[in-house]
Design a protein around this motif. Structure first.
Motif, PDB file in Angstrom:
ATOM      1  N   SER A 199      13.076  50.551 -24.661  1.00 36.92           N
ATOM      2  CA  SER A 199      13.027  49.123 -25.270  1.00 36.92           C
ATOM      3  C   SER A 199      11.630  49.176 -25.630  1.00 36.92           C
ATOM      4  CB  SER A 199      13.292  48.036 -24.109  1.00 36.92           C
ATOM      5  OG  SER A 199      12.218  48.110 -23.256  1.00 36.92           O
ATOM      6  N   GLN A 200      11.334  48.172 -26.351  1.00 40.90           N
ATOM      7  CA  GLN A 200      10.042  47.652 -26.892  1.00 40.90           C
ATOM      8  C   GLN A 200       9.057  47.618 -25.834  1.00 40.90           C
ATOM      9  OE1 GLN A 200      10.730  44.480 -29.873  1.00 40.90           O
ATOM     10  NE2 GLN A 200       8.661  45.198 -31.219  1.00 40.90           N
ATOM     11  N   LYS A 201       9.482  47.019 -24.780  1.00 39.77           N
ATOM     12  CA  LYS A 201       8.535  46.869 -23.700  1.00 39.77           C
ATOM     13  C   LYS A 201       8.481  48.031 -22.958  1.00 39.77           C
ATOM     14  CE  LYS A 201       8.302  42.287 -24.621  1.00 39.77           C
ATOM     15  NZ  LYS A 201       9.056  41.989 -25.538  1.00 39.77           N
TER      16      LYS A 201
ATOM     17  N   LEU B 193      16.021  53.401 -29.753  1.00 36.83           N
ATOM     18  CA  LEU B 193      14.778  53.147 -29.248  1.00 36.83           C
ATOM     19  C   LEU B 193      14.240  51.969 -30.301  1.00 36.83           C
ATOM     20  CD1 LEU B 193      14.903  56.604 -30.093  1.00 36.83           C
ATOM     21  CD2 LEU B 193      13.014  56.288 -28.704  1.00 36.83           C
ATOM     22  N   ASP B 194      13.328  51.284 -29.468  1.00 39.27           N
ATOM     23  CA  ASP B 194      12.801  49.991 -30.310  1.00 39.27           C
ATOM     24  C   ASP B 194      11.459  50.235 -30.312  1.00 39.27           C
ATOM     25  OD1 ASP B 194      12.502  47.613 -31.594  1.00 39.27           O
ATOM     26  OD2 ASP B 194      13.391  46.337 -29.998  1.00 39.27           O
ATOM     27  N   GLU B 195      10.974  50.473 -31.783  1.00 37.61           N
ATOM     28  CA  GLU B 195       9.465  50.594 -32.077  1.00 37.61           C
ATOM     29  C   GLU B 195       8.758  51.556 -31.104  1.00 37.61           C
ATOM     30  OE1 GLU B 195       7.580  48.024 -34.647  1.00 37.61           O
ATOM     31  OE2 GLU B 195       9.350  46.511 -34.797  1.00 37.61           O
TER      32      GLU B 195
ATOM     33  N   LYS C 103      15.762  42.948 -35.714  1.00 40.62           N
ATOM     34  CA  LYS C 103      16.154  44.208 -35.384  1.00 40.62           C
ATOM     35  C   LYS C 103      16.169  44.515 -33.985  1.00 40.62           C
ATOM     36  CE  LYS C 103      12.060  45.665 -37.303  1.00 40.62           C
ATOM     37  NZ  LYS C 103      11.539  44.335 -37.761  1.00 40.62           N
ATOM     38  N   SER C 104      15.444  43.880 -33.294  1.00 39.43           N
ATOM     39  CA  SER C 104      15.385  44.129 -31.781  1.00 39.43           C
ATOM     40  C   SER C 104      16.861  43.388 -31.374  1.00 39.43           C
ATOM     41  CB  SER C 104      14.201  43.378 -31.079  1.00 39.43           C
ATOM     42  OG  SER C 104      13.102  44.200 -31.333  1.00 39.43           O
ATOM     43  N   THR C 105      17.046  42.101 -32.056  1.00 39.94           N
ATOM     44  CA  THR C 105      18.428  41.318 -31.625  1.00 39.94           C
ATOM     45  C   THR C 105      19.452  42.296 -31.801  1.00 39.94           C
ATOM     46  OG1 THR C 105      17.123  39.232 -32.297  1.00 39.94           O
ATOM     47  CG2 THR C 105      19.700  39.261 -32.021  1.00 39.94           C
TER      48      THR C 105
HETATM   49 MG   LIG Z   1      11.528  43.847 -32.773  1.00 41.17          MG
END
Ligand SMILES: [Mg+2]
Ligand SMILES: Nc1ncnc2c1ncn2[C@@H]1O[C@H](COP(=O)(O)OP(=O)(O)O)[C@@H](O)[C@H]1O
Length: 239
Positions: free
Chosen positions: A80-82, A163-165, A42-44
Motif C-alpha cells: 500500500s501507499q502507506k 503496488l500503490d506508488e 488510482k488508489s481508490t
Molecule cells: Mg493515490
C-alpha cells in the motif's frame, strides 16, 4: 488468460464522483501501470479491486472470482501507499517484517517452521536484502525499506502483486533499481499492477498503461503507444 476483469465500474465518495464506467482487463504476466493526476482515483481503484472499499456499480473479477467473494489472499499481495510511512522507531527487524507476510496464509496461531524461515530468506534474496535481515527496519533508507515491503508481499508466492506508488519519496537511483527489480519479478512470471507517477522509470519494464482521467474515465493502452503519445504531446508542447 484474464487474471483481473473490471467491467463498467463506477464509484463515488459521498461528495464526489470518482470512477465513471471504467472497463479493462489484465492478463497473466502483464505489468500494468496505472497513471493519472492526483485525485483521479488510482488508489481508490486498487482498494475496490482488493475489496478494501466496497464497490457500488459494475463488476470486478479477480482470478475468476467476484471481488466480494475472493478469499484466496495468498494469491495476491498488496504494497500500500502507506507501507513505508511508519514510525521510524518501530523496533521490528527486516526478517520479522517479511515474516508478517506469511500470516495471511497461516493465521497467527500457527508456528513458524523451518520451511517458513526458508521462504522468508528466499524472498529477501529475491529483493537483494538478505544481508540486512537482522537490521532494524527504521534504520534503512527509503529504497531499502520498500524492497523489504516487496519481500513481505512476495513471501506467500502471490500470482498478482499490487503496488500503490512504491517509489514516492525515494531518490532517483533507488527508483530505477526498484523498477528493475519489479521488471525482473515480472519476467519470472509475476503479474504486476502498479500505481505510479514515475512513469518514465517504469515504462521500459511495463507492457500496458491504464490512464485515468479527471472525468473518471480510463484508457488502457500498450506501453509503446503510451510512450509515443506522450512523446508526441511533449513535442507538440515545444513547438
Ligand atoms: Mg493515490
Ligand atoms: N475516504 C474518502 N472519502 C472521501 N473522499 C475521498 C476518500 N478517499 C479519497 N477521497 C478523494 O477521492 C479522490 C480520489 O482519491 P484517490 O483514489 O486517493 O486518488 P489518487 O490515488 O489517484 O491520487 C480524491 O479527490 C480524494 O480526496
Amino acid at each position: 488468460m484474464n487474471v483481473l476483469e473490471v467491467k463498467n465500474l463506477s464509484f463515488s465518495y459521498p461528495d464526489k464522483n470518482i470512477l465513471n464506467n471504467l472497463s479493462f482487463n489484465v492478463q497473466k504476466g502483464d505489468f500494468l501501470c496505472v497513471v493519472g493526476t492526483n485525485g483521479t482515483g488510482k488508489s481508490t481503484l486498487l482498494k475496490l479491486i482488493l475489496n478494501i472499499l466496497q464497490k457500488q456499480n459494475g463488476e470486478i473479477k479477480l482470478l475468476n472470482t467476484s471481488s466480494e467473494d475472493f478469499k484466496d489472499f495468498s494469491k495476491i499481495a498488496y504494497v500500500s501507499q502507506k507501507a513505508t510511512s511508519f514510525n521510524r522507531d518501530f523496533p521490528a527487524t527486516v526478517e520479522e517484517i517479511v515474516t508478517l507476510g506469511l500470516y495471511s496464509k497461516k493465521g497467527f496461531l500457527k508456528s513458524y517452521t523451518k520451511e517458513d524461515k526458508q521462504k522468508v530468506c528466499s524472498a529477501l534474496k529475491r529483493v537483494g536484502m538478505y544481508e540486512y535481515k537482522n537490521r532494524k527496519i527504521g534504520n534503512l533508507s527509503g529504497g531499502q525499506q520498500q524492497r523489504v515491503f516487496i519481500a513481505k508481499a512476495l513471501v506467500s508466492s502471490p500470482e498478482i502483486l499490487f503496488l500503490d506508488e512504491p517509489t514516492v519519496g525515494i531518490d532517483i537511483k533507488a527508483v530505477d533499481s526498484i523498477c528493475c527489480l519489479l521488471g525482473d519479478l515480472n519476467k519470472s512470471g509475476l503479474t504486476i499492477i502498479m500505481v505510479t507517477h514515475d512513469i518514465s522509470s517504469t515504462l521500459f519494464h511495463s507492457n500496458k498503461v491504464l490512464v485515468l482521467s479527471e472525468d473518471g474515465k480510463g484508457e488502457l493502452m500498450s506501453s509503446e503507444k503510451f510512450s509515443s503519445n506522450s512523446i508526441s504531446s511533449h513535442l507538440h508542447h515545444n513547438n
